[in-house]
Design a protein around this motif. Structure first.
Motif, PDB file in Angstrom:
ATOM      1  N   ARG A 156       0.840  -1.212   0.000  1.00 34.21           N
ATOM      2  CA  ARG A 156       0.000   0.000   0.000  1.00 34.21           C
ATOM      3  C   ARG A 156       0.874   1.261   0.000  1.00 34.21           C
ATOM      4  N   ALA A 157       1.944   1.262   0.794  1.00 34.06           N
ATOM      5  CA  ALA A 157       2.830   2.436   0.840  1.00 34.06           C
ATOM      6  C   ALA A 157       3.513   2.660  -0.515  1.00 34.06           C
ATOM      7  N   LEU A 158       3.947   1.577  -1.166  1.00 36.20           N
ATOM      8  CA  LEU A 158       4.620   1.712  -2.470  1.00 36.20           C
ATOM      9  C   LEU A 158       3.636   2.208  -3.534  1.00 36.20           C
ATOM     10  N   THR A 159       2.397   1.712  -3.508  1.00 33.54           N
ATOM     11  CA  THR A 159       1.427   2.132  -4.526  1.00 33.54           C
ATOM     12  C   THR A 159       1.019   3.584  -4.298  1.00 33.54           C
ATOM     13  N   THR A 160       0.821   3.963  -3.051  1.00 33.13           N
ATOM     14  CA  THR A 160       0.471   5.356  -2.737  1.00 33.13           C
ATOM     15  C   THR A 160       1.589   6.296  -3.174  1.00 33.13           C
ATOM     16  N   ASP A 161       2.823   5.873  -2.916  1.00 30.26           N
ATOM     17  CA  ASP A 161       3.973   6.673  -3.341  1.00 30.26           C
ATOM     18  C   ASP A 161       3.987   6.826  -4.866  1.00 30.26           C
ATOM     19  N   MET A 162       3.671   5.732  -5.582  1.00 31.18           N
ATOM     20  CA  MET A 162       3.659   5.780  -7.054  1.00 31.18           C
ATOM     21  C   MET A 162       2.579   6.749  -7.556  1.00 31.18           C
ATOM     22  N   ILE A 163       1.413   6.694  -6.948  1.00 33.91           N
ATOM     23  CA  ILE A 163       0.323   7.596  -7.352  1.00 33.91           C
ATOM     24  C   ILE A 163       0.729   9.049  -7.091  1.00 33.91           C
ATOM     25  N   ASP A 164       1.324   9.290  -5.929  1.00 38.55           N
ATOM     26  CA  ASP A 164       1.754  10.665  -5.601  1.00 38.55           C
ATOM     27  C   ASP A 164       2.780  11.153  -6.619  1.00 38.55           C
ATOM     28  N   TRP A 165       3.733  10.277  -6.959  1.00 40.86           N
ATOM     29  CA  TRP A 165       4.756  10.644  -7.952  1.00 40.86           C
ATOM     30  C   TRP A 165       4.098  10.967  -9.295  1.00 40.86           C
TER      31      TRP A 165
END
Ligand SMILES: CC(C)(COP(=O)(O)OP(=O)(O)OC[C@H]1O[C@@H](n2cnc3c(N)ncnc32)[C@H](O)[C@@H]1OP(=O)(O)O)[C@@H](O)C(=O)NCCC(=O)NCCS
Length: 172
Positions: free
Chosen positions: A106-115
């Protein structure tokens, strides 16, 4: 039934990958691609080729989720297509088996969306989510992704036979 395990202390952060993270990243990537259950990559890929495939140069981005001792997961993210298709982002993420169910994906996907959002992309598209990969499908749906369609039987699962590959999409 899925029960979050929380086997790993929640004190991890997502940060840009460093050169010396590679051995731990490779261990995660090798395990995922040799299992052949979730990502359609060549299971015989050498470490050299995996590094070239995964560690894409800027403006693509490569991150790890890590605590102060170890790498727990990794993701890369990039424009899904070139030229007139380069306003849609894509990416891939993998979490070490021992660290799953603890919020790393979840943290990696959220980071990807933010990027993707701050880079000006209009959407994020995952091109090939294996239909039987319940963890990934639920994770992406919980963050707002929808399935646009399924390529039927496009993935040869080692124990479940030919299963579909979903295209999943998030408007930003
Ligand atoms: C898919 C993957 C990235 C998920 O990472 P993770 O760290 O285990 O996921 P999280 O702990 O952040 O869980 C996020 C959500 O996913 C879902 N989920 C995770 N594991 C699940 C499981 N085994 N069964 C069902 N749902 C699951 C839940 O909805 C969970 O939400 P919650 O936090 O409210 O419980 C991880 O399983 C993985 O690396 N798999 C192999 C590679 C892969 O499939 N990559 C994605 C390719 S599209």
């Amino acid at each position: 039934m899925y029960e979050p395990q929380h086997r790993v202390a929640p004190g991890f952060a997502v940060r840009e990958a460093q050169d010396d993270d590679w051995p731990q990243m490779w261990s995660i990537i090798r395990d995922v691609i040799t299992a052949q259950e979730t990502i359609p990559y060549d299971p015989g890929m050498s470490e050299h080729d995996a590094r070239r495939m995964w560690q894409l140069p800027a403006p693509a981005r490569v991150v790890v989720a890590a605590d102060d001792r170890q790498v727990l997961g990794t993701a890369n993210m990039y424009a899904n297509r070139q030229g007139p298709g380069n306003h849609v982002a894509s990416g891939t993420l993998m979490v070490a088996e021992r660290a799953r169910g603890a919020g790393v994906g979840r943290a990696l996907t959220t980071d990807m969306i933010d990027w993707a959002r701050r880079s000006g992309f209009a959407a994020v598209q995952f091109n090939a989510v294996v239909d039987t990969n319940t963890a990934a499908v639920r994770l992406y749906e919980s963050l707002g992704f929808v399935t646009l369609g399924v390529a039927p039987g496009a993935f040869r699962h080692p124990s479940q036979g030919n299963v579909g590959l979903r295209i999943m999409w998030l408007d930003l």
